[in-house]
Structures are given as structure tokens and as C-alpha cells.
Design a protein around this motif. Structure first.
Motif, PDB file in Angstrom:
ATOM      1  N   SER A   1      16.746  -3.700   7.434  1.00 58.78           N
ATOM      2  CA  SER A   1      16.598  -2.709   8.490  1.00 58.78           C
ATOM      3  C   SER A   1      15.159  -2.220   8.557  1.00 58.78           C
ATOM      4  CB  SER A   1      17.537  -1.524   8.243  1.00 58.78           C
ATOM      5  OG  SER A   1      17.111  -0.789   7.103  1.00 58.78           O
ATOM      6  N   LEU A   2      14.800  -1.619   9.682  1.00 60.32           N
ATOM      7  CA  LEU A   2      13.460  -1.061   9.804  1.00 60.32           C
ATOM      8  C   LEU A   2      13.255   0.073   8.802  1.00 60.32           C
ATOM      9  CD1 LEU A   2      10.758  -1.154  11.233  1.00 60.32           C
ATOM     10  CD2 LEU A   2      11.675   0.405  12.970  1.00 60.32           C
ATOM     11  N   GLU A   3      14.310   0.831   8.532  1.00 60.61           N
ATOM     12  CA  GLU A   3      14.214   1.901   7.524  1.00 60.61           C
ATOM     13  C   GLU A   3      13.874   1.327   6.160  1.00 60.61           C
ATOM     14  OE1 GLU A   3      15.625   3.863   4.034  1.00 60.61           O
ATOM     15  OE2 GLU A   3      16.884   2.343   5.019  1.00 60.61           O
ATOM     16  N   GLU A   4      14.446   0.168   5.830  1.00 56.99           N
ATOM     17  CA  GLU A   4      14.145  -0.474   4.552  1.00 56.99           C
ATOM     18  C   GLU A   4      12.717  -1.001   4.535  1.00 56.99           C
ATOM     19  OE1 GLU A   4      18.385  -2.203   2.941  1.00 56.99           O
ATOM     20  OE2 GLU A   4      17.551  -3.082   4.777  1.00 56.99           O
ATOM     21  N   ILE A   5      12.224  -1.481   5.665  1.00 56.07           N
ATOM     22  CA  ILE A   5      10.842  -1.958   5.735  1.00 56.07           C
ATOM     23  C   ILE A   5       9.873  -0.784   5.530  1.00 56.07           C
ATOM     24  CG2 ILE A   5       9.094  -2.979   7.240  1.00 56.07           C
ATOM     25  CD1 ILE A   5      11.345  -4.680   8.470  1.00 56.07           C
ATOM     26  N   GLU A   6      10.198   0.371   6.115  1.00 56.24           N
ATOM     27  CA  GLU A   6       9.352   1.560   5.908  1.00 56.24           C
ATOM     28  C   GLU A   6       9.318   1.926   4.416  1.00 56.24           C
ATOM     29  OE1 GLU A   6       7.740   3.326   8.310  1.00 56.24           O
ATOM     30  OE2 GLU A   6       8.566   2.449  10.153  1.00 56.24           O
ATOM     31  N   ALA A   7      10.483   1.874   3.760  1.00 53.79           N
ATOM     32  CA  ALA A   7      10.542   2.171   2.323  1.00 53.79           C
ATOM     33  C   ALA A   7       9.808   1.099   1.522  1.00 53.79           C
ATOM     34  CB  ALA A   7      11.994   2.283   1.873  1.00 53.79           C
ATOM     35  N   LEU A   8       9.955  -0.155   1.937  1.00 51.96           N
ATOM     36  CA  LEU A   8       9.266  -1.253   1.265  1.00 51.96           C
ATOM     37  C   LEU A   8       7.759  -1.041   1.279  1.00 51.96           C
ATOM     38  CD1 LEU A   8       9.040  -4.147   0.070  1.00 51.96           C
ATOM     39  CD2 LEU A   8       9.198  -5.015   2.411  1.00 51.96           C
ATOM     40  N   ALA A   9       7.218  -0.597   2.402  1.00 52.62           N
ATOM     41  CA  ALA A   9       5.775  -0.376   2.500  1.00 52.62           C
ATOM     42  C   ALA A   9       5.311   0.683   1.505  1.00 52.62           C
ATOM     43  CB  ALA A   9       5.399   0.020   3.926  1.00 52.62           C
ATOM     44  N   VAL A  10       6.096   1.742   1.347  1.00 53.95           N
ATOM     45  CA  VAL A  10       5.746   2.797   0.384  1.00 53.95           C
ATOM     46  C   VAL A  10       5.821   2.251  -1.042  1.00 53.95           C
ATOM     47  CG1 VAL A  10       6.410   5.047  -0.564  1.00 53.95           C
ATOM     48  CG2 VAL A  10       6.498   4.646   1.914  1.00 53.95           C
ATOM     49  N   GLY A  11       6.917   1.550  -1.361  1.00 52.62           N
ATOM     50  CA  GLY A  11       7.091   1.032  -2.712  1.00 52.62           C
ATOM     51  C   GLY A  11       6.098  -0.055  -3.057  1.00 52.62           C
ATOM     52  N   ALA A  12       5.795  -0.933  -2.102  1.00 57.47           N
ATOM     53  CA  ALA A  12       4.847  -2.014  -2.360  1.00 57.47           C
ATOM     54  C   ALA A  12       3.448  -1.475  -2.623  1.00 57.47           C
ATOM     55  CB  ALA A  12       4.824  -2.987  -1.180  1.00 57.47           C
ATOM     56  N   TRP A  13       3.072  -0.405  -1.938  1.00 58.18           N
ATOM     57  CA  TRP A  13       1.747   0.195  -2.141  1.00 58.18           C
ATOM     58  C   TRP A  13       1.633   0.765  -3.545  1.00 58.18           C
ATOM     59  CZ3 TRP A  13      -2.739  -0.822  -1.231  1.00 58.18           C
ATOM     60  CH2 TRP A  13      -3.750  -0.014  -0.728  1.00 58.18           C
ATOM     61  N   ILE A  14       2.724   1.316  -4.072  1.00 60.18           N
ATOM     62  CA  ILE A  14       2.727   1.813  -5.451  1.00 60.18           C
ATOM     63  C   ILE A  14       2.652   0.647  -6.425  1.00 60.18           C
ATOM     64  CG2 ILE A  14       4.125   3.002  -7.189  1.00 60.18           C
ATOM     65  CD1 ILE A  14       5.148   4.813  -4.857  1.00 60.18           C
ATOM     66  N   LEU A  15       3.463  -0.394  -6.210  1.00 61.25           N
ATOM     67  CA  LEU A  15       3.466  -1.561  -7.102  1.00 61.25           C
ATOM     68  C   LEU A  15       2.169  -2.357  -7.004  1.00 61.25           C
ATOM     69  CD1 LEU A  15       7.127  -2.862  -6.608  1.00 61.25           C
ATOM     70  CD2 LEU A  15       6.180  -1.720  -8.627  1.00 61.25           C
ATOM     71  N   GLY A  16       1.392  -2.137  -5.960  1.00 64.95           N
ATOM     72  CA  GLY A  16       0.126  -2.839  -5.810  1.00 64.95           C
ATOM     73  C   GLY A  16      -0.922  -2.451  -6.819  1.00 64.95           C
ATOM     74  N   THR A  17      -0.722  -1.352  -7.544  1.00 62.30           N
ATOM     75  CA  THR A  17      -1.682  -0.873  -8.548  1.00 62.30           C
ATOM     76  C   THR A  17      -3.103  -0.859  -7.988  1.00 62.30           C
ATOM     77  OG1 THR A  17      -2.013  -3.064  -9.555  1.00 62.30           O
ATOM     78  CG2 THR A  17      -0.230  -1.724 -10.430  1.00 62.30           C
ATOM     79  N   GLY A  18      -3.224  -0.401  -6.754  1.00 61.64           N
ATOM     80  CA  GLY A  18      -4.530  -0.276  -6.113  1.00 61.64           C
ATOM     81  C   GLY A  18      -4.930  -1.460  -5.260  1.00 61.64           C
ATOM     82  N   GLY A  19      -4.265  -2.616  -5.430  1.00 62.72           N
ATOM     83  CA  GLY A  19      -4.669  -3.824  -4.717  1.00 62.72           C
ATOM     84  C   GLY A  19      -3.566  -4.369  -3.819  1.00 62.72           C
ATOM     85  N   GLY A  20      -3.769  -5.599  -3.389  1.00 64.93           N
ATOM     86  CA  GLY A  20      -2.827  -6.222  -2.462  1.00 64.93           C
ATOM     87  C   GLY A  20      -3.073  -5.859  -1.017  1.00 64.93           C
ATOM     88  N   GLY A  21      -4.029  -4.957  -0.773  1.00 68.05           N
ATOM     89  CA  GLY A  21      -4.297  -4.491   0.585  1.00 68.05           C
ATOM     90  C   GLY A  21      -3.284  -3.456   1.035  1.00 68.05           C
ATOM     91  N   SER A  22      -3.699  -2.582   1.910  1.00 66.09           N
ATOM     92  CA  SER A  22      -2.780  -1.565   2.425  1.00 66.09           C
ATOM     93  C   SER A  22      -1.657  -2.207   3.225  1.00 66.09           C
ATOM     94  CB  SER A  22      -3.534  -0.576   3.319  1.00 66.09           C
ATOM     95  OG  SER A  22      -2.611   0.257   4.000  1.00 66.09           O
ATOM     96  N   PRO A  23      -0.405  -1.775   3.026  1.00 70.98           N
ATOM     97  CA  PRO A  23       0.706  -2.318   3.808  1.00 70.98           C
ATOM     98  C   PRO A  23       0.769  -1.768   5.229  1.00 70.98           C
ATOM     99  CG  PRO A  23       1.496  -1.099   1.869  1.00 70.98           C
ATOM    100  CD  PRO A  23       0.044  -0.839   2.006  1.00 70.98           C
ATOM    101  N   TYR A  24      -0.065  -0.795   5.555  1.00 71.31           N
ATOM    102  CA  TYR A  24       0.105  -0.072   6.817  1.00 71.31           C
ATOM    103  C   TYR A  24      -0.017  -0.983   8.037  1.00 71.31           C
ATOM    104  CZ  TYR A  24      -0.494   3.339  10.534  1.00 71.31           C
ATOM    105  OH  TYR A  24      -0.351   4.052  11.707  1.00 71.31           O
TER     106      TYR A  24
END
Length: 368
Positions: free
Chosen positions: A10-33
Motif C-alpha cells: 500500500s502507499l501507506e506502507e511505502i511512506e513507512a518504508l521511506a522512513v525506515g529505510a532512511w534510518i537503516l541507511g546509516t547516513g547513506g543510500g541517498g535520501s528516499p524522498y
């Protein structure tokens, strides 16, 4: 081909994924925004993406492994376009004369955590709930599949100006990093890439499983705490078994983009219980070592996450700036990364630091 159970994201899950992925990125991976904006538009147009368990793959299935490669700071300037990553995957199919069953991200961290969804939206195939890092790392050899000594080639790289490149064969993962990085730099220090195709058997044996749902879980915990006006960082630590390392204000940032990486340091002046001390964070795209005064208190592969002290969202090495109020936390790394062989690839010495890795977590916590 066996019948896999597919779940529409769902789009709600994608919004949550973006928040969680940014945390798991440990500063990298590029912004999910920017990737999130792509997916919002695609979903508004009626596109849907499905998620599948890695355990439902047939051994002979082919899985595309995707990421944006390069310096995160450049990713702030070149807007994400989901068609680019889809083209890199199609290049692999054309070169190898195969059809992919599914697609997965090479790293769940940062913007690369949503790259697989962006590709899947155009390719019409599901996303595998797995990755090869359980976080983000800056180099091609810093993956579970490299630790497993799986084949590192071919790799396709695509640039939207019409440049298509292929690294057809290399003798090692480090050579894949060197060769593909040079191409990436010539493309402007950012490129859409599809790594060496993996079989279903390889993903089951060497993938880090269920990291997409983990990122969604983390994002939801932070979002729900914010909605309830509770402490989002406490919610994250409770959900993932993490540890708070330091709280303070950013007082200095030194960074430079060089050889396709963003390198530098950030200095945090302590507040509350940490008043009177300083924390230095060294980074190469991701946060690699945290030094309290002169002592290294956390190192890769444990996840060092710099969070906004108010909303608990991740802060990237390209977006951190003077005056931000931050809380630095650590999360446990997947077990494959903390194994003796794993540490050869992602421990502090792999980044040039003469330090022994000492995990902040018990072995039982690894891979949580």
C-alpha cells in the motif's frame, strides 16, 4: 514456476518504508524522498507493486539486484526517475538472454531501499523482501553475496543522457567496485545500476531476508510515536533492540565528494547526560565510526544512525548541517556481516581504520 504468495504494497506502507529505510541507511543510500515522490505519482496513476517472500523463489528463478550508485550529495541535485533503474534491469535481460522473476535492492538503506519498487513499477514483476546488506554500505564488495563469494559480474550502468555501460567480467568483487566506480564517476558520480543477476537459490542462501518488511516496521513505529506525541527514538529502540549512544547539537561538518564517494566528519557537542563531551562521526557515504572524545564507541558493521532528536527521522551524510539537534543510536547488524569473513569485507579495517570490531550487541541480537 511455483505459485508465490504476493502481497500488494500500500502507499501507506511505502511512506513507512521511506522512513525506515532512511534510518537503516546509516547516513547513506541517498535520501528516499525523491524516490517516494516517484512512487506517489505512479500510485496516483494506478500502478501497484507487489512484495514476495524470498523463500517462495524457485531455485532457478532469476532475480535482478538494483541500486543507485554514487555520491549521495549528487543525488540531491539529479532528480530520481524510476525509468532509469528499470532500464538498467532491461539491459541485464538483453545481455544475458534471461527474464527476471523478481527484483530486489542491493541495500535496504536510504533511497536504495525504494529503488526495487521503482523498477518493479515499470517491469511488472514483484519485489523480493530481501537485500544484500541489511543497511547501506558504500562499496560493491560490501554485500552478503560478496561474502558468499558469488559471481560479481556482469553489472549494467545507465545514465539518462543515453549512456549505457556494462562491466562484463572482473576477477573479484573489489575489481567490480573499481571498474564500475570509474564509470559512475564519468556519468557524474551517480548511475542507475543492475548488479550481477542472482538465482533464487542464491537469494535464499545469501540474501538478508525480510528487510523490506523490517524497514516498514521501523517506519511505522516512528510514525505512530509521532502521532501519539511520544518519543519516536524510544519507540525505535524498543522495536529493534537498539542502544542510544549520544545526544547533542551538530557544531561542525567537513565533507567532500571524491572518487564517487562523500567523505568527511561531523562533530556533535553533547547535551543532557552527554554535556561536556563531544562525539565525532567519520563517514564514507555512511557513518562508519563514532568517536566519543578519543575512544571509538561504535564501528561498522553495527548500524550507526544519526536521528533528528524531535521526530526520530534519519539524517544523511549529505543533509547533516550545523545546528541540528541529533540523537545517535546503534542498531544490531545482520549476523553474516559480523562473522569473521564478513568483517573482512565490512569491519572497520575494510575502511582503513586500525580498529578491532567490538559489537555493542550480543550475538543473539545480530540479524534481528
Amino acid at each position: 514456476m511455483s505459485k508465490a504468495e504476493l502481497k500488494t504494497i500500500s502507499l501507506e506502507e511505502i511512506e513507512a518504508l521511506a522512513v525506515g529505510a532512511w534510518i537503516l541507511g546509516t547516513g547513506g543510500g541517498g535520501s528516499p524522498y525523491l524516490g517516494l515522490l516517484n512512487l506517489r505519482r505512479l500510485y496516483a496513476e494506478g500502478t501497484r507493486v507487489q512484495l514476495m517472500s524470498p523463500l517462495d523463489l524457485d531455485d532457478e528463478d532469476w532475480v535482478a539486484v538494483v541500486s543507485n550508485m554514487g555520491a549521495p550529495l549528487v543525488g540531491q541535485e539529479r532528480l530520481a526517475d524510476s525509468r532509469n533503474i528499470a532500464r538498467a534491469v532491461r539491459m541485464q535481460e538483453e545481455i544475458n538472454n534471461i527474464k527476471f522473476r523478481a527484483v530486489m535492492s542491493v541495500e535496504i538503506g536510504g533511497g536504495n531501499g525504494v529503488q526495487a519498487l521503482m523498477a518493479a513499477a515499470h517491469l511488472g514483476i514483484p519485489v523480493v523482501d530481501a537485500d544484500c546488506m541489511g543497511r547501506a554500505f558504500p562499496e560493491a564488495q560490501m554485500t552478503s553475496v560478496a561474502i558468499g563469494d558469488l559471481r560479481p559480474y556482469p553489472c549494467t550502468l545507465y545514465d539518462p543522457r543515453g549512456i549505457e555501460a556494462v562491466v562484463t567480467k572482473v576477477p573479484s568483487w573489489k575489481w567490480m567496485e573499481r571498474a564500475s566506480r570509474k564509470i559512475c564517476v564519468e556519468m557524474g558520480s551517480i548511475a542507475s545500476t543492475s548488479k550481477a543477476p542472482r538465482t533464487g537459490r542464491e537469494v535464499k542462501d545469501w540474501g538478508i531476508h525480510f528487510t523490506t518488511t523490517k524497514a516498514i516496521r521501523i517506519g511505522r513505529a516512528v510514525q505512530e510515536a509521532n502521532r501519539r506525541h511520544e518519543d519516536p527514538i524510544a519507540a525505535l529502540l524498543a522495536t529493534e533492540g537498539g542502544k542510544k549512544l549520544f545526544t547533542g547539537k551538530i557544531v561542525d561538518v567537513a565533507r567532500r565528494t571524491t572518487e564517487g564517494f562523500l567523505r568527511g566528519t561531523a562533530m556533535v557537542d553533547g547535551s543532557d547526560a552527554d554535556r561536556g563531551t563531544k562525539l565525532k562521526l567519520s563517514f564514507q557515504n555512511e557513518w562508519i565510526v563514532a568517536w566519543r572524545d578519543e575512544d571509538a564507541i561504535a564501528t561498522s558493521p553495527d548500524l550507526i544512525c544519526v536521528l533528528d532528536s524531535v521526530n526520530g527521522h534519519g539524517i544523511g551524510t549529505e543533509t547533516i548541517r550545523y545546528g541540528q539537534r541529533v540523537t545517535v543510536v546503534a542498531l544490531p547488524a545482520p549476523a553474516v556481516l559480523t562473522s569473521p569473513r564478513g568483517l573482512e569485507f565490512v569491519g572497520p579495517r575494510a575502511f582503513g581504520y586500525d580498529l578491532d570490531f567490538r559489537s555493542l550487541f550480543s550475538p543473539a541480537a545480530a540479524g534481528a
